[in-house]
Motif scaffolding. Sequence first.
Motif, PDB file in Angstrom:
ATOM      1  N   LYS A 165     -55.010 -21.333  -6.700  1.00  0.00           N
ATOM      2  CA  LYS A 165     -55.146 -22.422  -7.654  1.00  0.00           C
ATOM      3  C   LYS A 165     -53.841 -22.547  -8.426  1.00  0.00           C
ATOM      4  N   VAL A 166     -53.259 -23.737  -8.415  1.00  0.00           N
ATOM      5  CA  VAL A 166     -51.969 -23.966  -9.063  1.00  0.00           C
ATOM      6  C   VAL A 166     -52.139 -24.942 -10.222  1.00  0.00           C
ATOM      7  N   ILE A 167     -51.649 -24.548 -11.391  1.00  0.00           N
ATOM      8  CA  ILE A 167     -51.626 -25.428 -12.556  1.00  0.00           C
ATOM      9  C   ILE A 167     -50.197 -25.921 -12.741  1.00  0.00           C
ATOM     10  N   LYS A 168     -49.970 -27.214 -12.708  1.00  0.00           N
ATOM     11  CA  LYS A 168     -48.601 -27.736 -12.786  1.00  0.00           C
ATOM     12  C   LYS A 168     -48.546 -28.964 -13.684  1.00  0.00           C
ATOM     13  N   SER A 169     -47.349 -29.226 -14.206  1.00  0.00           N
ATOM     14  CA  SER A 169     -47.165 -30.346 -15.130  1.00  0.00           C
ATOM     15  C   SER A 169     -46.601 -31.586 -14.438  1.00  0.00           C
ATOM     16  N   GLY A 170     -46.167 -31.445 -13.196  1.00  0.00           N
ATOM     17  CA  GLY A 170     -45.641 -32.575 -12.443  1.00  0.00           C
ATOM     18  C   GLY A 170     -46.085 -32.485 -10.993  1.00  0.00           C
ATOM     19  N   LYS A 171     -46.238 -33.613 -10.352  1.00  0.00           N
ATOM     20  CA  LYS A 171     -46.812 -33.604  -9.005  1.00  0.00           C
ATOM     21  C   LYS A 171     -45.911 -32.931  -7.970  1.00  0.00           C
ATOM     22  N   PHE A 172     -44.604 -32.846  -8.246  1.00  0.00           N
ATOM     23  CA  PHE A 172     -43.698 -32.239  -7.288  1.00  0.00           C
ATOM     24  C   PHE A 172     -43.324 -30.798  -7.647  1.00  0.00           C
ATOM     25  N   LYS A 173     -43.968 -30.245  -8.678  1.00  0.00           N
ATOM     26  CA  LYS A 173     -43.556 -28.938  -9.178  1.00  0.00           C
ATOM     27  C   LYS A 173     -43.710 -27.840  -8.134  1.00  0.00           C
ATOM     28  N   ASP A 174     -44.716 -27.898  -7.299  1.00  0.00           N
ATOM     29  CA  ASP A 174     -44.917 -26.847  -6.291  1.00  0.00           C
ATOM     30  C   ASP A 174     -44.632 -27.370  -4.885  1.00  0.00           C
ATOM     31  N   VAL A 175     -43.703 -28.322  -4.800  1.00  0.00           N
ATOM     32  CA  VAL A 175     -43.360 -28.854  -3.489  1.00  0.00           C
ATOM     33  C   VAL A 175     -42.804 -27.731  -2.608  1.00  0.00           C
ATOM     34  N   GLY A 176     -43.245 -27.694  -1.375  1.00  0.00           N
ATOM     35  CA  GLY A 176     -42.833 -26.640  -0.461  1.00  0.00           C
ATOM     36  C   GLY A 176     -43.645 -25.369  -0.567  1.00  0.00           C
ATOM     37  N   SER A 177     -44.732 -25.396  -1.322  1.00  0.00           N
ATOM     38  CA  SER A 177     -45.574 -24.211  -1.464  1.00  0.00           C
ATOM     39  C   SER A 177     -46.094 -23.773  -0.094  1.00  0.00           C
ATOM     40  N   PRO A 178     -46.058 -22.467   0.200  1.00  0.00           N
ATOM     41  CA  PRO A 178     -46.579 -21.982   1.486  1.00  0.00           C
ATOM     42  C   PRO A 178     -48.100 -21.979   1.552  1.00  0.00           C
ATOM     43  N   LEU A 179     -48.739 -22.282   0.429  1.00  0.00           N
ATOM     44  CA  LEU A 179     -50.195 -22.183   0.363  1.00  0.00           C
ATOM     45  C   LEU A 179     -50.906 -23.477   0.739  1.00  0.00           C
ATOM     46  N   ARG A 180     -50.129 -24.536   1.002  1.00  0.00           N
ATOM     47  CA  ARG A 180     -50.751 -25.803   1.396  1.00  0.00           C
ATOM     48  C   ARG A 180     -49.779 -26.619   2.232  1.00  0.00           C
ATOM     49  N   SER A 181     -50.326 -27.609   2.912  1.00  0.00           N
ATOM     50  CA  SER A 181     -49.483 -28.489   3.714  1.00  0.00           C
ATOM     51  C   SER A 181     -48.695 -29.433   2.814  1.00  0.00           C
ATOM     52  N   MET A 182     -47.557 -29.870   3.294  1.00  0.00           N
ATOM     53  CA  MET A 182     -46.705 -30.773   2.548  1.00  0.00           C
ATOM     54  C   MET A 182     -47.166 -32.217   2.761  1.00  0.00           C
ATOM     55  N   THR A 183     -47.203 -32.986   1.691  1.00  0.00           N
ATOM     56  CA  THR A 183     -47.582 -34.392   1.817  1.00  0.00           C
ATOM     57  C   THR A 183     -46.383 -35.195   2.326  1.00  0.00           C
ATOM     58  N   PRO A 184     -46.637 -36.370   2.924  1.00  0.00           N
ATOM     59  CA  PRO A 184     -45.518 -37.217   3.383  1.00  0.00           C
ATOM     60  C   PRO A 184     -44.544 -37.568   2.263  1.00  0.00           C
ATOM     61  N   GLU A 185     -45.050 -37.774   1.069  1.00  0.00           N
ATOM     62  CA  GLU A 185     -44.194 -38.101  -0.065  1.00  0.00           C
ATOM     63  C   GLU A 185     -43.289 -36.924  -0.418  1.00  0.00           C
ATOM     64  N   GLU A 186     -43.853 -35.712  -0.377  1.00  0.00           N
ATOM     65  CA  GLU A 186     -43.055 -34.517  -0.654  1.00  0.00           C
ATOM     66  C   GLU A 186     -42.008 -34.286   0.431  1.00  0.00           C
ATOM     67  N   GLN A 187     -42.397 -34.511   1.661  1.00  0.00           N
ATOM     68  CA  GLN A 187     -41.461 -34.325   2.763  1.00  0.00           C
ATOM     69  C   GLN A 187     -40.285 -35.295   2.650  1.00  0.00           C
ATOM     70  N   LYS A 188     -40.555 -36.523   2.240  1.00  0.00           N
ATOM     71  CA  LYS A 188     -39.480 -37.505   2.058  1.00  0.00           C
ATOM     72  C   LYS A 188     -38.551 -37.084   0.924  1.00  0.00           C
ATOM     73  N   LEU A 189     -39.136 -36.545  -0.143  1.00  0.00           N
ATOM     74  CA  LEU A 189     -38.343 -36.086  -1.277  1.00  0.00           C
ATOM     75  C   LEU A 189     -37.350 -35.018  -0.835  1.00  0.00           C
ATOM     76  N   LEU A 190     -37.839 -34.027  -0.091  1.00  0.00           N
ATOM     77  CA  LEU A 190     -36.972 -32.946   0.367  1.00  0.00           C
ATOM     78  C   LEU A 190     -35.979 -33.431   1.422  1.00  0.00           C
ATOM     79  N   GLN A 191     -36.409 -34.358   2.252  1.00  0.00           N
ATOM     80  CA  GLN A 191     -35.494 -34.916   3.240  1.00  0.00           C
ATOM     81  C   GLN A 191     -34.328 -35.625   2.553  1.00  0.00           C
ATOM     82  N   ASP A 192     -34.611 -36.309   1.465  1.00  0.00           N
ATOM     83  CA  ASP A 192     -33.550 -36.979   0.699  1.00  0.00           C
ATOM     84  C   ASP A 192     -32.566 -35.959   0.117  1.00  0.00           C
ATOM     85  N   VAL A 193     -33.097 -34.819  -0.329  1.00  0.00           N
ATOM     86  CA  VAL A 193     -32.230 -33.760  -0.869  1.00  0.00           C
ATOM     87  C   VAL A 193     -31.304 -33.234   0.220  1.00  0.00           C
ATOM     88  N   VAL A 194     -31.875 -32.926   1.389  1.00  0.00           N
ATOM     89  CA  VAL A 194     -31.082 -32.396   2.503  1.00  0.00           C
ATOM     90  C   VAL A 194     -30.065 -33.431   2.977  1.00  0.00           C
TER      91      VAL A 194
END
Length: 301
Positions: A165-194
């Motif tokens: 169970k993760v408590i976070k203040s922003g929707k992207f705070k735990d992006v890349g967490s190994p405990l769940r699958s990545m959403t398409p929006e999160e994947q795009k965010l990280l792709q933009d970084v790379v």
Amino acid sequence: MQATNQNMPQRSFFRSFMRFVLGLFAVMVLIAVGSALLPDRWKSTSGEIAVVNVQGLLMDSRDIVNQLSDYRHNSQVRGVILRIDSPGGAVAPAQEIYNEIMKLRANSKTVYASMGTVAASGGYYIACAADYILANPGTLTGSISAVMAFNNIEELTKKVGVKPKVIKSGKFKDVGSPLRSMTPEEQKLLQDVVDDVHKQFVQAIAKGRNMPPSEIHKIADGRIMTGQQALKLKLIDEVGGLEKTIELLAKKIGVTGRPKLIEQKEKTDFLDWFLQGSLSSGLAETLAPSPHPRLQYLWFP
């Protein structure tokens, strides 16, 4: 009385053994302290050409940057050779070393890069800042790209009955967490970084090699190549090893005969020395799993 006499050889052996162990330890401590007090150079503290070794996985740039900074302020040093044998590593260390090389060039120091077995990704990022690059025909280089790797253990946690169970203040705070699958929006965010870091890589090569970015983009897809192939693509200037690099740089800065070289002594921790380097700090850092994903200029087969 007889039992006491029988125990005497055992006590004598134990005492001798303890004296030997303590004596050996004292000698080792003296050697370690003595080596720490020796000068930081293998060779002369004065010379025309300095050799800086860039080896292994790049996770920290401080030692290399400090060396380059010292040589930048050393009026006796007229040229610097970067001996690179690295597959790259984290993004920031490569960029910090690149920037320090540019400072050397701005201070009228001639910088040549000599590639060893491998100078790929972040290793090439560093090399492209030099005035002139040499590589062996079989050197592995290229890998102009960025990578960010993640693991997903969601199915494993289900099997062992773990319900995170993760408590976070922003929707992207735990992006890349190994405990769940990545959403398409999160994947795009990280792709933009790379992609942004990849763009920085291309720009660094364009600046260092004086090449148009459009030409670099054609081969900036992560491909690995030999030194011979890199020469044809103008990513290096000439084929040759370290000795040839020394000769060319000496000629460039006007040194006749064999130039005096400065090479910093490698600093070894006492424990590494004691274990005869069986597991150096660099290797331990390379093998140790990272607690978080690293944005990297790294080639790994």
